[in-house]
Design a protein around this motif. Structure first.
Motif, PDB file in Angstrom:
ATOM      1  N   LEU A  54     -10.214   1.260 -17.838  1.00  0.00           N
ATOM      2  CA  LEU A  54      -9.944   0.811 -16.519  1.00  0.00           C
ATOM      3  C   LEU A  54     -10.151  -0.702 -16.459  1.00  0.00           C
ATOM      4  CD1 LEU A  54     -10.453   3.743 -13.934  1.00  0.00           C
ATOM      5  CD2 LEU A  54      -8.346   3.206 -15.380  1.00  0.00           C
ATOM      6  N   SER A  55     -11.324  -1.103 -16.988  1.00  0.00           N
ATOM      7  CA  SER A  55     -12.049  -2.402 -16.871  1.00  0.00           C
ATOM      8  C   SER A  55     -11.020  -3.367 -17.827  1.00  0.00           C
ATOM      9  CB  SER A  55     -13.454  -2.404 -17.383  1.00  0.00           C
ATOM     10  OG  SER A  55     -13.971  -3.746 -17.273  1.00  0.00           O
ATOM     11  N   ILE A  56     -10.694  -2.922 -18.822  1.00  0.00           N
ATOM     12  CA  ILE A  56      -9.922  -3.592 -19.539  1.00  0.00           C
ATOM     13  C   ILE A  56      -8.491  -4.069 -19.137  1.00  0.00           C
ATOM     14  CG2 ILE A  56      -8.367  -3.844 -21.776  1.00  0.00           C
ATOM     15  CD1 ILE A  56     -10.723  -2.340 -23.114  1.00  0.00           C
ATOM     16  N   GLU A  57      -7.979  -2.813 -18.544  1.00  0.00           N
ATOM     17  CA  GLU A  57      -6.753  -3.108 -17.758  1.00  0.00           C
ATOM     18  C   GLU A  57      -6.662  -3.976 -16.396  1.00  0.00           C
ATOM     19  OE1 GLU A  57      -2.903  -0.165 -16.382  1.00  0.00           O
ATOM     20  OE2 GLU A  57      -4.629   0.768 -17.254  1.00  0.00           O
ATOM     21  N   LEU A  58      -7.898  -3.916 -15.628  1.00  0.00           N
ATOM     22  CA  LEU A  58      -8.033  -4.661 -14.513  1.00  0.00           C
ATOM     23  C   LEU A  58      -8.291  -6.086 -15.064  1.00  0.00           C
ATOM     24  CD1 LEU A  58     -10.576  -2.478 -12.500  1.00  0.00           C
ATOM     25  CD2 LEU A  58      -8.371  -3.367 -11.798  1.00  0.00           C
ATOM     26  N   GLY A  59      -8.943  -6.492 -16.007  1.00  0.00           N
ATOM     27  CA  GLY A  59      -8.961  -7.818 -16.644  1.00  0.00           C
ATOM     28  C   GLY A  59      -7.831  -8.436 -16.880  1.00  0.00           C
ATOM     29  N   ASP A  88       3.012  -9.175  -5.598  1.00  0.00           N
ATOM     30  CA  ASP A  88       2.674  -8.055  -4.752  1.00  0.00           C
ATOM     31  C   ASP A  88       2.586  -6.965  -5.569  1.00  0.00           C
ATOM     32  OD1 ASP A  88       2.833  -9.804  -2.436  1.00  0.00           O
ATOM     33  OD2 ASP A  88       4.780  -9.193  -2.055  1.00  0.00           O
ATOM     34  N   THR A  89       3.377  -6.593  -6.437  1.00  0.00           N
ATOM     35  CA  THR A  89       3.184  -5.526  -7.334  1.00  0.00           C
ATOM     36  C   THR A  89       2.113  -5.667  -8.166  1.00  0.00           C
ATOM     37  OG1 THR A  89       5.697  -5.593  -7.656  1.00  0.00           O
ATOM     38  CG2 THR A  89       4.441  -4.239  -9.496  1.00  0.00           C
ATOM     39  N   LEU A  90       1.494  -6.611  -8.753  1.00  0.00           N
ATOM     40  CA  LEU A  90       0.410  -6.758  -9.426  1.00  0.00           C
ATOM     41  C   LEU A  90      -0.949  -6.329  -8.519  1.00  0.00           C
ATOM     42  CD1 LEU A  90       0.789  -9.914 -11.587  1.00  0.00           C
ATOM     43  CD2 LEU A  90       0.601  -7.511 -12.190  1.00  0.00           C
ATOM     44  N   LYS A  91      -0.789  -6.950  -7.336  1.00  0.00           N
ATOM     45  CA  LYS A  91      -1.784  -6.707  -6.245  1.00  0.00           C
ATOM     46  C   LYS A  91      -2.108  -5.325  -6.075  1.00  0.00           C
ATOM     47  CE  LYS A  91      -2.137 -11.159  -4.219  1.00  0.00           C
ATOM     48  NZ  LYS A  91      -1.913 -12.021  -2.872  1.00  0.00           N
ATOM     49  N   THR A  92      -0.997  -4.575  -5.712  1.00  0.00           N
ATOM     50  CA  THR A  92      -0.996  -2.986  -5.504  1.00  0.00           C
ATOM     51  C   THR A  92      -1.402  -2.355  -6.585  1.00  0.00           C
ATOM     52  OG1 THR A  92       1.142  -3.557  -4.065  1.00  0.00           O
ATOM     53  CG2 THR A  92       0.541  -1.081  -4.860  1.00  0.00           C
ATOM     54  N   LYS A  93      -0.991  -2.656  -7.915  1.00  0.00           N
ATOM     55  CA  LYS A  93      -1.558  -2.079  -9.015  1.00  0.00           C
ATOM     56  C   LYS A  93      -3.115  -2.288  -9.247  1.00  0.00           C
ATOM     57  CE  LYS A  93      -0.622  -1.297 -13.951  1.00  0.00           C
ATOM     58  NZ  LYS A  93       0.462  -1.896 -15.099  1.00  0.00           N
ATOM     59  N   ARG A  94      -3.659  -3.623  -8.680  1.00  0.00           N
ATOM     60  CA  ARG A  94      -4.922  -3.861  -8.783  1.00  0.00           C
ATOM     61  C   ARG A  94      -5.716  -2.979  -8.080  1.00  0.00           C
ATOM     62  NH1 ARG A  94      -6.974  -9.793  -7.285  1.00  0.00           N
ATOM     63  NH2 ARG A  94      -5.889  -8.823  -5.332  1.00  0.00           N
ATOM     64  N   GLU A  95      -5.244  -3.051  -6.692  1.00  0.00           N
ATOM     65  CA  GLU A  95      -6.038  -2.019  -5.656  1.00  0.00           C
ATOM     66  C   GLU A  95      -6.134  -0.733  -6.285  1.00  0.00           C
ATOM     67  OE1 GLU A  95      -7.585  -3.366  -3.203  1.00  0.00           O
ATOM     68  OE2 GLU A  95      -6.958  -5.362  -3.834  1.00  0.00           O
ATOM     69  N   THR A  96      -5.061  -0.081  -6.579  1.00  0.00           N
ATOM     70  CA  THR A  96      -5.261   1.278  -6.979  1.00  0.00           C
ATOM     71  C   THR A  96      -6.223   1.495  -8.260  1.00  0.00           C
ATOM     72  OG1 THR A  96      -3.361   0.960  -8.361  1.00  0.00           O
ATOM     73  CG2 THR A  96      -3.319   1.982  -6.098  1.00  0.00           C
ATOM     74  N   LEU A  97      -6.103   0.601  -9.123  1.00  0.00           N
ATOM     75  CA  LEU A  97      -7.115   0.684 -10.269  1.00  0.00           C
ATOM     76  C   LEU A  97      -8.556   0.364 -10.002  1.00  0.00           C
ATOM     77  CD1 LEU A  97      -4.896  -1.234 -13.263  1.00  0.00           C
ATOM     78  CD2 LEU A  97      -5.911   1.060 -13.083  1.00  0.00           C
ATOM     79  N   LEU A  98      -8.751  -0.543  -9.164  1.00  0.00           N
ATOM     80  CA  LEU A  98      -9.970  -0.745  -8.494  1.00  0.00           C
ATOM     81  C   LEU A  98     -10.497   0.155  -7.566  1.00  0.00           C
ATOM     82  CD1 LEU A  98     -12.120  -2.994  -8.511  1.00  0.00           C
ATOM     83  CD2 LEU A  98     -11.055  -3.962  -6.396  1.00  0.00           C
ATOM     84  N   SER A  99      -9.922   0.892  -7.100  1.00  0.00           N
ATOM     85  CA  SER A  99     -10.538   2.128  -6.192  1.00  0.00           C
ATOM     86  C   SER A  99     -10.765   3.282  -7.327  1.00  0.00           C
ATOM     87  CB  SER A  99      -9.231   2.380  -5.373  1.00  0.00           C
ATOM     88  OG  SER A  99      -9.562   3.795  -4.712  1.00  0.00           O
ATOM     89  N   THR A 100     -10.051   3.428  -8.255  1.00  0.00           N
ATOM     90  CA  THR A 100     -10.315   4.402  -9.041  1.00  0.00           C
ATOM     91  C   THR A 100     -11.664   3.993  -9.946  1.00  0.00           C
ATOM     92  OG1 THR A 100      -8.071   5.032  -9.439  1.00  0.00           O
ATOM     93  CG2 THR A 100      -9.678   5.760 -11.155  1.00  0.00           C
ATOM     94  N   TYR A 101     -11.784   2.765 -10.369  1.00  0.00           N
ATOM     95  CA  TYR A 101     -12.768   2.110 -11.173  1.00  0.00           C
ATOM     96  C   TYR A 101     -14.138   2.384 -10.168  1.00  0.00           C
ATOM     97  CZ  TYR A 101     -15.856  -1.096 -13.678  1.00  0.00           C
ATOM     98  OH  TYR A 101     -16.923  -1.560 -14.318  1.00  0.00           O
ATOM     99  N   ASN A 102     -14.014   1.938  -9.050  1.00  0.00           N
ATOM    100  CA  ASN A 102     -15.235   2.105  -8.059  1.00  0.00           C
ATOM    101  C   ASN A 102     -15.713   3.471  -8.148  1.00  0.00           C
ATOM    102  OD1 ASN A 102     -15.420  -0.835  -7.591  1.00  0.00           O
ATOM    103  ND2 ASN A 102     -14.142  -0.722  -5.936  1.00  0.00           N
ATOM    104  N   MET A 103     -14.748   4.574  -8.056  1.00  0.00           N
ATOM    105  CA  MET A 103     -15.126   6.016  -7.714  1.00  0.00           C
ATOM    106  C   MET A 103     -15.777   6.167  -9.197  1.00  0.00           C
ATOM    107  SD  MET A 103     -12.465   9.201  -7.751  1.00  0.00           S
ATOM    108  CE  MET A 103     -12.238   8.898  -9.633  1.00  0.00           C
TER     109      MET A 103
END
Length: 979
Positions: free
Chosen positions: A330-335, A204-219
């Motif tokens: 951000l892409s490296i961290e998301l990967g 759950d922690t990883l999923k939450t972190k992924r969502e915030t990173l993904l939102s920033t990346y998409n922006m």
């Protein structure tokens, strides 16, 4: 003979008859409170032992009867009672008065009497905790307490006490129920290896972190041109130099060469300039452009709180850090996060294992109990809180295999006379794969228009010398320079002689216009390459009956085969019995089978691919490409790309030139912003006009121009016009952003490739499974039933021992790694474990264990689908592996009843002592253990007459006799085959 089943004529545990005398043992309040507190702690058993050890070193500890105030008097009172000389209430009153120098009613009210009673009870409780007589003997404590109970009855005037002396001396002592048994507190066990099931919180922690990173990346990948700011470019090496000199803006080495070399070969001079300027321009420009793509200050202020926190945590100030650098970070961290989630939540392909007659995947892993007791010594000191269910006669039903019998019809095969009947099975599979390769070609044109103005001077001269006698001499001169300059002079004078001289000068003005067009054409073509792979899997099974030359019809009858046993009941005598329940008894066995190393061809079932195209992203696609062995997948398009172009040329004074070009933008991208950088040497008034898209700018000196574009796609128009520019270089870079449509197109293609690869793996698996099932049908199935019976009993024995001891065998293993890494015995550990093992192997009659399996739905619901369909040719083993729970009834070996009861009260084996020697009643000969293991005849007594037991099998036999089978009843009422 082999055991068919066992059953018990049980005598259930009954409450103590109120008429029978009992004595409640009550320790002193201080000791009772300490024991209760220790019992309610996290680790009851060691804490209770700690309290008991402290007590035996205290002043209250009772080691001798003489230490009691009334100890000697109590002993004399017991001796007199055992002789039987005192039978009436009055006689007992007199005896108490004589021995204690006090009336019974007064005696029991004294503090000394109560203190003696507490000390005796405390000693009995402490002995029970340790399992041995560490203080005054437990037998002596019991006798003293019984004597004090009789005196209390005398003090109360109980008229029946004299008649019940014998019963009172045999009264039952009841230990305090709020203290005994002292059960070990079960605490979660720590796994020795990394668990296969992920921790829910970490996922759950990883999923939450992924969502915030993904939102920033998409922006960051969807900014509009209005959000872009271009940082100030710096050209300290080559630019921002204002001069009217044609050569002053050049580096010193080049300017010097221009001054010294006055050749008219301007091309040669420009080659020298280009070799020095252009590399510097290109490198400096590229460095400046990367840093210039940032967000405006007002855009940064409008970013949401979650996205702002992500950027601040990574120290990404987007007013200073370029967008492409931030997105790469951000892409490296998301990967990395996506890979961790894949490892935790996604199962790899499953290895199929044959369990019974069914193929079960290795994801069907079972787990046993997940708790163990507190371990503080070489062997477990934990124990379960169990009590025997009663005493009963152990009756064992033994059986002998008597015969096999053909029973109901299983199948009938009919072939007419002269007929040939054949059954054939053929399976074929064809796979066709198509690859399409598209090559995109673009067309780029450059137009260079040069206009040259020049003056051509023509001179014409004529000279005439003439002498004349005329008195008048005339001279006329006229000239014309260009279209606007004219002059004329005239002189008259008189001479005797005359001289005539004329000179003509003419200048013509002309304009040359030269158009130069350079066209580079990249053709666009589509190349379709079809790779057709035809994979044919063919399996042909033929079964035929040839009756062409027969004289009659052929009828083949197949009958089921039953096993017939002869059973007999044997009585083993009375036993103490334990009745326990085990959850999913075959859990470990299924786990072991599903993890056996594969032999021969591996049967691998691919993990179902259930993702939709929108679930595919830039960071998880590579995992599925690897898992499903996908080919032909392209990497995801970059969020930002740069398109660059440079123009160069040589001009002349008072002349101009024009260049036009279409700057191609890659498919799936849109122009976001651009930077144009100019450098030129000029004469006075020299300019460079540049237009890009719908924007235009005039350069009167070396400078750069940052521009936000309008999301152009396909290409963008560029034009350039110069005037009085000697040499010039114009470079531009267009910063392009990936379109959402381009990313969706990549997702669709990648998803289609993964689905195709998954379907191929699934087809391979299904074909292989079908082939194995056909092959298995022709082979002997299953395991020997006797071997299955051993496996069942071994698993039930392990589960029952775990319940008895409240542990999971984590401490066992008396082998260490010694010299040269060879395994060596740990002697201390082996000694302690040997005592523990022998107690549980000998205290119970494992060979007489009785069990019954309950259906699958009493197990974990997540395994219902797989467990309910498990099969095996051995019906008992099939019932075992499907069972959701098992009931086990186990008898205690005669003579071990007290030792087992002591264990369940204290957790101590062998009554708290050492291994029994050969003279001990608890000693079990190894010969006896071997005989019991081999089911050798013992002291059991046969009861009743034997009978037959019929068990169905999955075997069939071809009936040789003509006609349908018939059965008839014999004199005993049994139905037997008639023919």
């Amino acid at each position: 003979m082999e055991n068919l089943f066992q059953f018990i004529l049980a005598r259930p545990v009954q409450q103590v008859d109120p008429k029978n005398p009992t004595i409640n043992v009550r320790p002193s309040p201080e000791l009772e409170k300490k024991i209760k507190d220790a019992k309610n702690s996290e680790n009851p058993l060691p804490y209770v032992h700690r309290v008991a050890k402290a007590y035996i070193h205290s002043e209250q500890a009772l080691y001798r009867v003489e230490d009691l105030t009334h100890g000697q008097a109590l002993l004399h009172f017991l001796e007199a009672l055992k002789k039987g000389n005192y039978k009436t209430l009055n006689e007992l009153h007199a005896l108490v008065k004589k021995l204690f120098n006090s009336n019974a009613s007064d005696l029991v009210k004294t503090n000394e009497w109560l203190e003696d009673q507490y000390r005796i009870s405390d000693a009995l409780v402490i002995n029970t905790i340790f399992g041995s007589d560490v203080l005054i003997s437990s037998i002596q404590c019991a006798e003293l307490l019984k004597a004090m109970a009789i005196i209390s009855r005398v003090a109360n005037g109980d008229a029946t006490v004299g008649d019940e002396i014998t019963q009172s001396l045999e009264a039952t002592l009841i230990l305090p129920k709020d203290i005994f048994p002292i059960a070990a507190r079960l605490t979660p066990s720590q796994p020795s290896t990394k668990p296969s099931i992920p921790n829910t919180e970490s996922v759950d922690t990883l999923k939450t972190k992924r969502e915030t990173l993904l939102s920033t990346y998409n922006m960051l990948t969807r900014v509009s041109p209005d959000n872009i700011a271009i940082a100030d470019t710096k050209h300290s090496d080559i630019g921002n130099i204002s001069s009217t000199s044609a050569y002053s803006s050049l580096p010193p080495i080049v300017a010097k060469e221009y001054e010294e070399d006055d050749r008219e070969d301007s091309i040669s001079r420009f080659d020298t300039i280009r070799s020095v300027i252009k590399p510097s321009l290109s490198g400096k420009f590229s460095h400046t452009l990367v840093k210039s793509m940032v967000l405006r200050d007002e855009v940064m202020e409008a970013i949401g709180a979650a996205e702002r926190a992500v950027l601040e945590e990574r120290q990404l100030d987007l007013t200073q850090v370029p967008l492409n650098i931030a997105t790469d970070r951000l892409s490296i961290e998301l990967g990395d996060i996506e890979l961790k989630l894949m490892e935790l939540t996604t199962q790899p392909h499953t290895m199929m294992k044959k369990i019974g007659s069914s193929y079960i995947d290795n994801s069907f892993l079972e787990s046993g109990l997940s708790y163990k007791g507190e371990l503080f010594n070489a062997v477990p000191h934990t124990h379960g809180s169990l009590a025997p269910v009663g005493i009963g006669d152990l009756l064992v039903v033994k059986q002998n295999l008597k015969r096999y019998e053909a029973r109901e019809l299983a199948h009938v095969e009919n072939v007419l006379m002269g007929e040939y009947k054949e059954r054939s099975h053929l399976r074929s599979r064809t796979t066709e794969e198509t690859f399409t390769v598209e090559t995109e070609i673009k067309k780029e044109e450059e137009r260079d228009q040069q206009t040259t103005e020049r003056f051509e001077l023509k001179t014409e001269s004529s000279q005439i010398q003439k002498e004349d006698s005329s008195l008048k001499i005339g001279l006329a001169l006229s000239g014309k320079y260009g279209p606007v300059v004219e002059f004329k002079a005239s002189t008259d004078f008189a001479l005797n002689t005359s001289k005539e001289e004329a000179s003509k000068v003419a200048t013509s003005y002309s304009k040359d216009v030269t158009n130069r067009a350079t066209s580079r054409i990249f053709e666009r073509r589509t190349e379709q390459r079809i790779l057709k792979t035809i994979e044919v899997f063919e399996e042909k099974n033929t079964h035929g009956i040839d009756n062409k030359g027969g004289t009659g019809h052929v009828v083949g009858q197949y009958q089921w085969i039953d096993k017939v046993y002869e059973a007999q009941v044997f009585n083993y005598g009375k036993r103490m019995l334990f009745d326990i329940m085990l959850p999913e008894p075959a859990a470990f066995l299924i786990h072991a089978m599903s993890n056996q190393p594969a032999t021969g061809n591996n049967l691998i079932k691919p993990t179902p691919f259930t993702l939709s195209p929108t679930d595919i992203n830039e960071w998880n696609y590579s995992y599925y490409v690897k898992q499903y062995e996908v080919i032909g997948v392209l990497p995801p398009p970059q969020p930002y790309i740069t398109v660059s172009k440079a123009f160069e040329g040589i001009g002349k004074q008072n002349e101009g030139s024009t260049k036009a070009a279409e700057i191609p933008i890659g498919d799936g991208y849109q122009a976001l912003s651009s930077v144009v950088l100019t450098w030129f040497n000029r004469w006075s008034g020299g300019i460079v006009d540049v237009s890009l898209g719908t924007r235009m700018k005039r350069f009167s000196d070396n400078d750069s121009w940052s521009i936000n574009l309008n999301n152009e796609v396909g290409s963008i128009q560029f034009t350039m016009k110069t005037l009085n520019a000697a040499e010039y270089v114009v470079g531009l870079e267009v910063y392009c952003q990936r379109t959402a449509r381009h990313l969706d197109d990549w997702r669709l293609k990648t998803h289609a490739a993964i689905v195709q690869a998954y379907q191929k793996l699934l087809r391979d698996y299904e074909e292989k499974l079908a082939a194995l099932q056909v092959q298995a049908a022709q082979q002997i199935q299953g395991r020997n039933p006797e071997e299955n019976s051993r496996l069942i009993r071994s698993e039930l024995k392990k589960g029952a021992t775990s319940v008895f001891t409240a542990q999971h065998f984590d401490l066992f293993g008396a082998i260490n790694s010694g010299g040269f890494s060879y395994p060596e015995i740990n002697f201390n550990e082996a000694e302690a474990e040997g005592k523990y093992i022998r107690f549980f192997e000998q205290a119970f009659e494992w060979e007489q264990m009785m069990y019954f399996f309950y259906p699958y739905y009493w197990g974990r619901k997540s395994n219902w689908l797989k467990r309910a369909l498990m099969q095996d040719v051995d019906p008992l083993f099939a019932e075992f592996i499907k069972a959701g729970a098992a009931r086990v009834v186990l008898s205690v070996r005669p003579g071990f009843e007290k030792a087992v009861a002591h264990y369940f009260s204290t957790g101590q084996i062998w009554n708290g002592g050492d291994l029994p020697d050969i003279t001990s009643p608890l000693y079990v000969s190894i010969i006896d253990e071997i005989r019991e293991r081999d089911k050798a005849p013992g002291l059991e007594v046969a009861q009743g007459d034997p009978w037959e037991v019929r068990l169905p099998t999955t075997l069939v036999i071809l009936r040789e006799k003509p006609g349908l089978p018939k059965w008839q009843k014999n004199a005993q009422g049994e139905w037997l085959p008639k023919d």
